[in-house]
Design an enzyme around this catalytic site. Structure first.
Site, PDB file in Angstrom:
ATOM      1  N   GLY A 173       0.818  -1.213   0.000  1.00  0.00           N
ATOM      2  CA  GLY A 173       0.000   0.000   0.000  1.00  0.00           C
ATOM      3  C   GLY A 173       0.851   1.262   0.000  1.00  0.00           C
ATOM      4  O   GLY A 173       2.076   1.194   0.146  1.00  0.00           O
ATOM      5  N   VAL A 209       1.053   3.675   2.227  1.00  0.00           N
ATOM      6  CA  VAL A 209       1.710   3.920   3.524  1.00  0.00           C
ATOM      7  C   VAL A 209       2.771   2.844   3.774  1.00  0.00           C
ATOM      8  O   VAL A 209       3.883   3.150   4.216  1.00  0.00           O
ATOM      9  CB  VAL A 209       0.692   3.984   4.688  1.00  0.00           C
ATOM     10  CG1 VAL A 209       1.414   4.066   6.028  1.00  0.00           C
ATOM     11  CG2 VAL A 209      -0.245   5.177   4.521  1.00  0.00           C
ATOM     12  N   CYS A 252      -3.852  10.888  10.398  1.00  0.00           N
ATOM     13  CA  CYS A 252      -2.976  11.879   9.739  1.00  0.00           C
ATOM     14  C   CYS A 252      -3.367  13.326  10.059  1.00  0.00           C
ATOM     15  O   CYS A 252      -2.502  14.170  10.338  1.00  0.00           O
ATOM     16  CB  CYS A 252      -2.996  11.657   8.229  1.00  0.00           C
ATOM     17  SG  CYS A 252      -4.600  11.178   7.557  1.00  0.00           S
ATOM     18  N   ARG A 296     -12.340  16.520   1.524  1.00  0.00           N
ATOM     19  CA  ARG A 296     -11.428  15.947   0.525  1.00  0.00           C
ATOM     20  C   ARG A 296     -11.266  16.927  -0.623  1.00  0.00           C
ATOM     21  O   ARG A 296     -12.259  17.428  -1.145  1.00  0.00           O
ATOM     22  CB  ARG A 296     -12.016  14.644  -0.029  1.00  0.00           C
ATOM     23  CG  ARG A 296     -11.091  13.928  -1.006  1.00  0.00           C
ATOM     24  CD  ARG A 296     -10.064  13.101  -0.329  1.00  0.00           C
ATOM     25  NE  ARG A 296     -10.692  12.080   0.485  1.00  0.00           N
ATOM     26  CZ  ARG A 296     -10.040  11.381   1.423  1.00  0.00           C
ATOM     27  NH1 ARG A 296      -8.762  11.585   1.632  1.00  0.00           N
ATOM     28  NH2 ARG A 296     -10.674  10.477   2.127  1.00  0.00           N
ATOM     29  N   HIS A 324      -1.800  16.911   3.147  1.00  0.00           N
ATOM     30  CA  HIS A 324      -3.018  17.468   3.741  1.00  0.00           C
ATOM     31  C   HIS A 324      -2.767  18.906   4.204  1.00  0.00           C
ATOM     32  O   HIS A 324      -1.678  19.215   4.714  1.00  0.00           O
ATOM     33  CB  HIS A 324      -3.428  16.688   4.997  1.00  0.00           C
ATOM     34  CG  HIS A 324      -3.982  15.319   4.744  1.00  0.00           C
ATOM     35  ND1 HIS A 324      -4.199  14.800   3.493  1.00  0.00           N
ATOM     36  CD2 HIS A 324      -4.395  14.365   5.629  1.00  0.00           C
ATOM     37  CE1 HIS A 324      -4.710  13.579   3.621  1.00  0.00           C
ATOM     38  NE2 HIS A 324      -4.832  13.291   4.905  1.00  0.00           N
TER      39      HIS A 324
HETATM   40  O1  L14 Z   1      -6.250   6.665   9.521  1.00  0.00           O
HETATM   41  O2  L14 Z   1      -7.959   9.763   3.736  1.00  0.00           O
HETATM   42  O3  L14 Z   1      -8.268   6.613  10.170  1.00  0.00           O
HETATM   43  O4  L14 Z   1      -9.549   8.355   3.322  1.00  0.00           O
HETATM   44  C1  L14 Z   1      -8.947   6.795   7.316  1.00  0.00           C
HETATM   45  C2  L14 Z   1      -9.399   7.619   6.103  1.00  0.00           C
HETATM   46  C3  L14 Z   1      -6.705   7.851   7.163  1.00  0.00           C
HETATM   47  C4  L14 Z   1      -7.159   8.676   5.986  1.00  0.00           C
HETATM   48  C5  L14 Z   1      -7.441   6.877   9.313  1.00  0.00           C
HETATM   49  C6  L14 Z   1      -8.610   8.763   4.030  1.00  0.00           C
HETATM   50  C7  L14 Z   1      -7.875   7.558   8.049  1.00  0.00           C
HETATM   51  C8  L14 Z   1      -8.219   7.945   5.227  1.00  0.00           C
END
Ligand code: L14
Length: 335
Positions: free
Chosen positions: A13, A15, A129, A235, A242
């Site tokens: 992924g 991350v 985040c 978003r 971000h």
């Molecule tokens: O870590 O940007 O709870 O769609 C879940 C939604 C991380 C960001 C988390 C997104 C978030 C994610």
């Protein structure tokens, strides 16, 4: 120097890949690395320190001999596999929402509450985040003059959702330019040339779960259940990085010059606040950035102790992978 066996769950992924890169870049004392993912991604090869490593299926048994397991494969994978990893002897650093609010799970931002790490019972949670990049610059202010209230609005990149969301934004942008039909699979509406006032699912109180995560996690990290805080999570069609508009009311007065010098001296923060030269934080300049960028500092002209600021950070790094590895760096000092 002692070396550790590290597993990355969710290695394929966005991350997970950032975690692998961060372990390399920060020279984390890795003895053996195990790259784990769902069966679908097993067999993928990812290089680590010049060596190609095959991704294995994450399942019970694979955590045997693992000292530290970094999880970023979503809440369901964490709920299922983190307890197994702990049972097999690993300490789990979990990037999902699965355990963050559990009372026996420390929720850690190393600049703020590293002392909580030693209280772990096998699992340490990495905050959301949007929470991380807000609390890092607010911590010195909280300590200096107190914070009574926070109003935060986020402008979140699609990379937080994962690689499918990045692909969706790019595809829609291309389709739009080519005057073709736009399709949405990841988000409920078109994200290209649009903004969506929804991140994660809606809760009964009409806030989204992302908004409530920011509220609950901030209180837990500051260990302050009376902190007044409200959030709107949005978003935006940005690939990575971000941004947040953060408004605070401090308990005592602090002038902007003092605030600047506080933030200039805060580890993990980079002050970019030169409006005369049009310098302020931007998501695109967070690309190779570990620090949280802060700027546009200004007083609320309508109230005594109100301050506005603009914050940007790389959500995959400080918002996720880097924070997790900084937790690991603290953890290995005590194991
Ligand atoms: O870590 O940007 O709870 O769609 C879940 C939604 C991380 C960001 C988390 C997104 C978030 C994610």
């Amino acid at each position: 120097m002692k070396r550790f066996n590290v597993a990355v769950v969710g290695a394929t992924g966005v991350v997970g890949r950032e975690m692998i890169k961060t372990l390399e870049q920060r020279n984390f004392p890795v003895n053996k690395i195990k790259l784990l993912a769902t069966e679908r991604s097993a067999g993928t090869e990812i290089s680590f320190r010049g060596e190609k490593i095959k991704v294995e299926t994450a399942k019970s048994g694979v955590f045997d001999g693992v000292d530290i397991a970094l999880f970023s494969a979503g809440s369901n994978a964490s709920k299922e596999l983190a307890p197994i990893a702990v049972k097999e002897g690993a300490v789990v650093i979990d990037n999902s929402n699965a355990f963050r609010m559990d009372t026996d799970v420390p929720l850690v931002v190393p600049e703020i509450n590293p002392e909580k790490i030693k209280e772990h019972n096998g699992i340490i949670a990495n905050p959301n985040c949007s929470t991380i990049q807000m609390v890092v610059p607010l911590k010195p202010i909280y300590d200096e003059v107190g914070i009574d209230r926070i109003i935060v609005s986020t402008y979140q990149a699609v990379s937080g959702t994962g690689k499918d969301a990045i692909e969706e934004l790019l595809q829609q942008t291309k389709a739009y330019i080519n005057k073709e039909e736009l399709t949405s699979r990841v988000y409920p509406y078109q994200i290209a040339f649009n903004v969506l006032p929804q991140i994660d699912v809606f809760e009964e109180n009409n806030y989204t779960r992302e908004e409530m995560k920011i509220v609950h996690e901030t209180r837990k990290i500051f260990n302050d259940n009376d902190l007044k805080i409200t959030a709107t999570a949005v978003r935006v069609p940005v690939i990575n990085g971000h941004s947040e508009s953060v408004y605070i009311e401090t308990k005592e007065h602090i002038c902007i010059e003092k605030l600047r010098s506080l933030l200039r001296n805060t580890k993990g923060v980079k002050l970019i606040d030169e409006v005369e030269n049009l310098k302020y934080p931007l998501p695109i300049i967070t690309e190779n950035e570990d620090d949280v960028l802060v700027g546009r500092l200004r007083k609320d002209l309508s109230i005594k102790n109100g301050i506005n600021m603009w914050v940007a950070a790389n959500n995959l790094r400080k918002g996720a992978a880097l924070n997790a590895i900084q937790i690991a760096e603290e953890l290995i000092k005590i194991i």
